[in-house]
Design a protein around this motif. Sequence first.
Motif, short mmCIF file in Angstrom:
data_model
loop_
_atom_site.label_atom_id
_atom_site.label_comp_id
_atom_site.label_asym_id
_atom_site.label_seq_id
_atom_site.Cartn_x
_atom_site.Cartn_y
_atom_site.Cartn_z
N LEU A 604 40.29 45.52 43.70
CA LEU A 604 40.68 45.20 45.28
C LEU A 604 41.92 44.46 44.98
O LEU A 604 42.40 43.06 44.29
N HIS A 605 43.26 44.88 46.01
CA HIS A 605 44.28 43.85 45.73
C HIS A 605 45.11 43.92 46.71
O HIS A 605 45.46 44.62 47.49
N GLY A 606 45.59 42.65 47.48
CA GLY A 606 46.26 42.85 48.42
C GLY A 606 47.38 43.62 48.06
O GLY A 606 48.80 43.09 47.34
N GLU A 607 48.36 44.27 49.56
CA GLU A 607 49.73 44.67 49.40
C GLU A 607 51.27 43.41 48.71
O GLU A 607 51.97 43.99 48.44
N ILE A 614 50.73 43.26 43.32
CA ILE A 614 50.08 44.46 43.30
C ILE A 614 50.00 44.97 41.65
O ILE A 614 49.74 45.61 41.67
N GLU A 615 50.76 44.43 41.16
CA GLU A 615 51.31 45.55 40.18
C GLU A 615 49.94 45.56 39.07
O GLU A 615 50.20 46.15 38.08
N GLN A 616 49.95 43.94 39.30
CA GLN A 616 48.90 43.61 37.79
C GLN A 616 47.38 44.36 38.19
O GLN A 616 46.89 44.85 37.00
N GLY A 617 47.27 44.70 39.71
CA GLY A 617 46.38 46.08 39.73
C GLY A 617 46.45 47.30 39.69
O GLY A 617 46.17 48.05 38.79
N ARG A 635 43.75 48.60 48.24
CA ARG A 635 45.16 48.25 48.97
C ARG A 635 44.90 47.65 50.07
O ARG A 635 45.14 48.51 50.71
N PHE A 636 44.82 46.45 49.83
CA PHE A 636 45.27 45.44 51.45
C PHE A 636 46.39 45.39 52.25
O PHE A 636 47.83 44.65 51.10
N PRO A 637 46.71 46.50 53.41
CA PRO A 637 48.08 45.94 54.13
C PRO A 637 48.71 45.05 54.56
O PRO A 637 47.58 44.23 54.81
N GLY A 638 49.36 44.44 53.81
CA GLY A 638 49.49 42.74 54.55
C GLY A 638 49.30 41.40 54.05
O GLY A 638 49.59 40.85 55.03
N ALA A 639 48.44 42.13 53.01
CA ALA A 639 47.68 40.85 53.24
C ALA A 639 47.53 40.14 51.32
O ALA A 639 48.44 41.26 50.39
N SER A 640 47.44 38.47 51.60
CA SER A 640 48.34 37.85 50.51
C SER A 640 47.64 37.75 49.36
O SER A 640 46.19 37.93 49.51
#
Length: 667
Positions: A604-607, A614-617, A635-640
């Motif tokens: 699970l990763h925030g964009e 997110i490149e780590q994911g 991938r969660f759009p707009g998420a920090s």
Amino acid sequence: MTNSKRAVTAEDFTKLAVYSEPQFSPDGSKYAFVSTTVNDKEEYESQLFLQDLTTNMPKQWTFGCEKNSHPRFSPDGQKVVFQSNRSGVSQLWLLHTDGGEAKQITTFKNGAVNPNWSKDGKYIVFTASLDSDDDVKSQKEQSKEERQKEREEKKKQPLVVTSLRYKSDAQGFHDDKKSQIVLYDVEHETFTQLTTADAHHGYQDVSPDGATILFAGNLNEDADYELISDLYTVNIATKEITKLTNSSGTFHSASYSPSGDKIAYLGHEQTHAGATLNELYVFDVKTGERTCLSTDWDFQLGDLMIGDTRLGTSTTGPVWSKDEDKLFFVGTDFGATGLFQVNLQGELEVLYKNDNHVFGFSYDGSSESFVIGVSTPTNPCNFYLLDNSLKLTRLTNANTEFLEEVELSEPETLTYTAQDGWEIQGWLLRPYGFEEGKKYPFVLEIHGGPHAMYGQTFFHEMQLLAAKGYVVLYTNPRGSHGYGQDFVDAVRSDYGGSDYTDLMSAVDYVLENYSFIDEDRLGVTGGSYGGFMTNWIVGHTNRFKAAVTQRSISNWLSFYGVSDIGFFFTKWELGHNLLEDTTKLWEFSPLKYVENVETPLLILHGEQDYRCPIEQGEQLFVALKHLRKEVEFVRFPGASHELSRSGKPEMRIERLNHICRWFEQYL
């Protein structure tokens, strides 16, 4: 066992009121606070409340679908200044305590925040984000259409980067604007800019005589390369700036004593890099001498408790007593936080510590009492009056309907022994509808940081997993705060070492001592550092049947250059950076061990995560998928990086549902 109450759901955090920022009125007869909720539009809103200490019912002061916060009473108690985004961006507003409509007092293009009164009530000091050529006397707030047009135009322009620290997870890509300190003359309704340096200025306090402003920042020429924060004063009349500290560390939370002769502040000189415990200092304004009151202590000053529903900030100290012979602050210790006091000889006393989470307080000098905010594992928040005899009286009844409706699991505190003999603290939640004799699947939760602390506070995600039928274990392995300097420092340069065996020892301990855990249905999850450790675990053992890694680190080599903190955090935590030892960083990287992974892994990763980008994911997913491992990437759009704590409510719900779905599928 039959339950009369229902189980917790993923959506339940949206039904909570989260209290913060208690503020006594000048006469001590009442206090204001902030309540943050999720409204019908699935957006956060924050409202101001006022409660007379003779009544049991707080009165709501502000309304609407906006964020109102940071209430501060005028010295005469007749007005409250606060910040609100009701006009589109955060601006300052004045409200009479006897009622009426709030009056907007700033129209700054980029907003105004953090308002505070001078002691005589003539001025309001605040900070504003300003360009070098901005004129505070002619600031004009943009319309919604103008702001939208500017955003669209900005998207068409390339970003020119010249600074090492050009982005942050909290704010995204930085521009040339800097936080400046501005003075508002209440009578004449005029503005004066007090600071102009090409640096961020963090307001701390105003002197009792109203002559100087205390702020924190770094005004050095090499500030872009330095990880320090100094304390300064600016003279209101002359705008002359005086540096109080010597660029030896990070100093903050500063406040003048009632006479103005002393300044108390927290900070440290980075003796253990980012794992250094805060110290409490007192600075003599006349002599310039500094005294450290905490030399003999071994616990963290401030609130380092981790939770997922704690929205809004609160004062945690240091705060001066009325006679300026004592200081009050919140301390983090053994899975709990409490309210402490210390005299100027360094003698420490516990005012309130009851194995729960004190998340903030306000002090009234006239009655020598406190309003304290408290959270427990089965009660998200309430305010209490702690009087001068240390008698505790509850003031609020927050979230009553929710608490009457749902079944919450009370954690069992446990202590186990690590492989090298260290004692590690943890907590275990039994599942909803627990029945003796049954076997239950199990989830190990790992916190981020790593220099933070799980403990006795409300944690919705933990309760949700228990409600879904899992035994939940969460612990504070070495590297966590709450157990002294040696403990919090022990993880540095040893990621995946004794911290990993601490967690495996925790699993061994509960399997041995709790017969209702099904050892064939073990799951693990964590975020940030906890995500790194989840990745590490599945690359080093196959004992878990399902894993969920969140906003994680998989490759320290790339983390150095892509994270907003990578260029220093890598060195601080691992002992090396990319330019010094690539071999060592690769050995610390979970990506190196992907061929060993047999555990089904959900990523699970925030964009818009700039802390653990997110490149780590992406790297982890591609490597596992290429090896035909069981893996899925969400991938969660707009998420920090803050998705799980303050992300958009609908994204937070989606995240929780994905976690539950994965464990249900594989456990």
